[in-house]
Write an enzyme that holds these catalytic residues in place. Structure first.
Site, PDB file in Angstrom:
ATOM      1  N   ASP A   2      -1.930  33.611  34.148  1.00  0.00           N
ATOM      2  CA  ASP A   2      -1.445  32.979  35.369  1.00  0.00           C
ATOM      3  C   ASP A   2      -0.112  33.605  35.788  1.00  0.00           C
ATOM      4  OD1 ASP A   2      -1.879  30.539  37.150  1.00  0.00           O
ATOM      5  OD2 ASP A   2       0.174  30.192  36.467  1.00  0.00           O
ATOM      6  N   GLU A  33      -3.140  37.896  36.593  1.00  0.00           N
ATOM      7  CA  GLU A  33      -3.158  37.433  37.980  1.00  0.00           C
ATOM      8  C   GLU A  33      -1.884  37.992  38.609  1.00  0.00           C
ATOM      9  OE1 GLU A  33      -2.904  33.438  40.756  1.00  0.00           O
ATOM     10  OE2 GLU A  33      -1.548  33.770  39.091  1.00  0.00           O
TER      11      GLU A  33
HETATM   12  C1  NOJ Z   1      -1.824  30.340  40.019  1.00  0.00           C
HETATM   13  C2  NOJ Z   1      -2.977  29.408  39.846  1.00  0.00           C
HETATM   14  O1  NOJ Z   1      -4.157  30.101  40.096  1.00  0.00           O
HETATM   15  C3  NOJ Z   1      -2.735  28.238  40.754  1.00  0.00           C
HETATM   16  O2  NOJ Z   1      -3.870  27.420  40.849  1.00  0.00           O
HETATM   17  C4  NOJ Z   1      -1.534  27.497  40.246  1.00  0.00           C
HETATM   18  O3  NOJ Z   1      -1.217  26.447  41.143  1.00  0.00           O
HETATM   19  C5  NOJ Z   1      -0.325  28.420  40.134  1.00  0.00           C
HETATM   20  N1  NOJ Z   1      -0.632  29.690  39.549  1.00  0.00           N
HETATM   21  C6  NOJ Z   1       0.727  27.778  39.286  1.00  0.00           C
HETATM   22  O4  NOJ Z   1       0.352  27.797  37.948  1.00  0.00           O
END
Ligand code: NOJ
Length: 738
Positions: free
Chosen positions: A410, A477
């Protein structure tokens, strides 16, 4: 007790049963036993129920216990006689030749161990075009299966340790024989083994990947948004047992790896992206046992499972934060980022939360602000503190030992912040930061200091050291849309791969998409391809909605099938789903409060398994509304239609799996001109062609035979299509020169 994952890298030999496994002889076996039952006055239903998998004499004895030994021998002889000459429709089982060729290529010894007699075995194998290096029949052993003797002898003859042999079987007696021989077993026909195979081609694919390249290279991934995939308890909230129950849906899509959004203990203020205990499974998802079961069931299908590593921030309910916010002298204080108020008493700098308002919240107990790039309930961790970094290394290790196969990371490029916490400059008026999924105010800043700091690479390199000890996969990500800049995250010993979100952040523009893909391919072979996720509008909606949006998304999936790197589906994308409808006041997304046009609820509505209340997602009241799905949006509604989005994607991904050996030959992909406005890429002997336009293409000569055609299910690897063709709008093909 958790089972050990089958280690395909360490296999010494593969031992295969014949009938029903390597050789498809069902019809001829049935014919012979039916004729036999007529002659011997046996109940045909009973005969057919037990005739498969055991030697004929065993079956005769079981069916007609009154016969003496010589009568049994005679009846078994008669049964064989009926079978010897009836080979008309005996053929190799699906994937058998692929598997045997792969075993030979890998130099992995193999043998056939069958309960048939030698004459019949030779006849059947010959009819199927199979010539095993070692064949053990019922003539070579004292007793047939479930006695383990045949398998043990085969292992001894091949010089293999039984514990390192894999038995491949399609019947219970065969599996019992393999287990009794101390071997690991792969099972067909839905039987339960250490591996549960759809067909032998799947085993070929798994071996190829396990032994030639890291398993994640060219893997097909599927994102499960856990709260919305399937609820097994009726509380309206998805859970891990729900995923276990639908793994076969993923197996039929030829999925290699499943990414589970966070399942850790959490107050769910951001639906799991706010973790209160990194080592516990949230009870609402089913707790520890449900995770173990899911890992076991996925691994038995040859699928990997990756978790979601959310370590830019924790939940404010994490004990670390409770300690840190209690006193300035608390040792854990420095796990988070604290600063004195600005001279006017306001936040220390101008950074903003993605979800609205300042990125700082004042904590009266200690008189300082803490940083949170998301909700105030999601305090950011301090990655400049080595003690915190060591804690997270241990968390990663914990889960890899426990059985996860890696992590989607993440906000992988956030973590470290500018040491001086300098203000972000505003962007010139009228310009916006390119990424969506935030408030408009956030997009008005140049995020020079709060995210994407170069120091983050050192953290990834450290995680790689941990992951590589376990053969695990780290997938970032990273919302860096410039593929050249993104490639820096995945070079050398940094992350194994990162999502490239170009196709997620765009609407439909064929020329632009074409150019973007070409640039991304050129930047790195280690990017991962994705059209949608739980944070952005669904691909079919962004690409135009309805059937048109679906077809455009599918055409891109065909291109993705050729490109190097992992290719991902977001749950529901296999159905061509557009965004769901969520009436005002029924949403749950924290971002939607500050920025309603960015609501993520519409992409998180329940997975529609079948029509009707609850959509097969839940028997209760779903946590988000159903989304307004039609029957034709559901898995059940699409399954029976060969032209449905679901079935076209299944065909595509099954063909891709079959082509994996050719994909592995090279990572180099080049854009090709084939004389019509058709997007064409070539990778070694493989090609992908797509007409991304809304008008038919000019006629083109196919540069190689087509083995997949999005518009024609009759085109297969066994029945390829050559010659000239005019591509319909959004029609797409895969071609294989050999
Ligand atoms: C990216 C995640 O995919 C999203 O759903 C989340 O709200 C944020 N990061 C914070 O963790």
């Amino acid at each position: 007790m958790r089972r050990q994952r089958l280690d395909l890298e360490a296999l010494e030999a593969v031992l295969l049963d014949m009938d029903g496994t390597l050789v498809d002889s069902d019809a001829s076996v049935e014919r012979a036993w039916t004729a036999w039952a007529g002659e011997y006055g046996a109940d045909i239903a009973r005969v057919l129920a037990v005739a498969h998998g055991s030697p004929a004499a065993h079956t005769v004895r079981r069916l007609l216990p009154a016969l003496d030994a010589s009568e049994v021998a005679e009846a078994a002889r008669r049964q064989h006689a009926l079978q010897y000459d009836d080979l008309a429709d005996v053929a190799a089982a699906p994937g058998a030749h692929d598997l045997l060729a792969e075993l030979d290529r890998l130099g992995l010894p193999w043998a056939v161990v069958t309960s048939a007699d030698r004459r019949l075995a030779e006849a059947r194998l010959h009819a199927a075009g199979i010539d095993p290096p070692l064949l053990l029949t019922v003539d070579d052993v004292r007793a047939g299966k479930p006695d383990p003797e045949g398998y043990l002898r085969a292992a001894a003859r091949l010089g293999a340790d039984p514990a390192s042999c894999l038995v491949v079987e399609d019947s219970e007696p065969g599996l019992a024989a393999g287990r009794a021989a101390g071997m690991r077993c792969a099972a067909l026909r839905g039987l339960d083994g250490d591996l549960r195979l759809l067909d032998l081609g799947q085993l070929a694919h798994l071996l190829r990947h396990a032994r030639l390249r890291p398993w994640w290279r060219d893997a097909v991934g599927y994102q499960v948004y856990l709260p919305s995939f399937r609820d097994s308890t009726g509380d309206g909230w998805g859970d891990l047992a729900g995923v276990s129950a639908h793994l076969d849906h993923l197996a039929r899509l030829a999925v290699d790896v499943v990414w589970l959004t966070p399942f850790f203990r959490s107050p769910m203020r951001d639906h799991g992206y706010d973790i209160a205990d990194y080592r516990a499974v949230d009870p609402s998802f089913g707790g520890e046992a449900a995770l173990d079961e899911l890992l076991d069931q996925a691994h038995r299908r040859g699928m990997r499972v990756i978790g979601d590593l959310v370590v830019n921030h924790t939940s404010d309910a994490h004990p670390w934060f409770a300690a840190a916010s209690s006193s300035r002298s608390e040792p854990r204080r420095d796990y988070y980022i604290w600063r004195d108020p600005a001279p006017d008493g306001g936040p220390p700098n101008n950074w903003l939360s993605h979800f609205g308002g300042p990125a700082w919240t004042f904590s009266p107990a200690t008189g300082q602000y803490y940083l949170h790039l998301f909700r105030p309930e999601q305090p950011d961790l301090n990655w400049r503190n080595p003690a915190l970094a060591a804690e997270i290394d241990a968390v990663i290790e914990h889960w890899l030992v426990r059985g996860l196969d890696g992590f989607r990371i993440d906000t992988a490029a956030y973590l470290v912040k500018d040491a001086g916490l300098r203000d972000n400059p505003p962007l010139p008026p009228g310009r916006l930061a390119p990424t969506l999924g935030t408030t408009l105010d956030w997009r008005r800043q140049d995020h020079r200091y709060d995210i994407h700091q170069p120091d983050v690479h050192a953290i990834h390199e450290q995680w790689r050291r941990v992951a590589d000890r376990h053969g695990a996969f780290l997938l970032g990500e990273v919302y860096e849309l410039d593929p050249v800049a993104l490639a820096r995250f995945v070079t050398g010993e940094r992350l194994h791969s990162s999502f490239w979100f170009g196709l997620v952040e765009t609407g439909w523009n064929p020329d632009r998409i074409d150019a973007m893909i070409t640039a991304a391919v050129a930047a790195s072979p280690r990017l991962s391809w994705v059209q949608g996720n739980h944070d952005r509008s669904r691909a079919a909606t962004r690409y135009g909605g309805g059937m048109l949006g679906r077809r455009r998304s599918l055409a891109l999936h065909v291109l993705m099938a050729l490109l190097p790197g992992t290719a991902w589906l977001y749950q529901g994308e296999e159905l061509g789903l557009g965004d769901g409808q969520v009436p005002p006041g029924q949403g749950a997304d924290p971002l939607a409060t500050a920025q309603p046009d960015q609501s993520r609820d519409v992409v998180r509505t329940p997975m529609p398994w079948r029509p009707g209340p609850g959509l097969g997602f839940t028997t209760g009241r779903p946590w988000l509304p159903g989304g307004g799905r039609l029957r034709s949006d559901t898995v059940a509604g699409q399954t029976g239609d060969p032209a449905s989005h679901l079935n076209v994607l299944r065909r595509l991904l099954m063909v891709r799996r079959r082509l994996a050996g050719l994909l592995a030959v090279t990572d180099e992909v080049t854009r090709q001109e084939i004389g019509a406005p058709v997007t064409a890429y070539r990778r070694g002997d493989l090609w992908a062609l797509a007409n991304l336009r809304d008008t038919p293409s000019a006629e083109v000569e196919l540069p190689a035979p087509a083995v997949f055609d999005s518009d024609d299910p009759a085109v297969t690897a066994d029945r390829p299509k050559s010659g000239r063709i005019r591509l319909a709008p959004q029609q797409a093909l895969l071609l294989a020169a050999r």
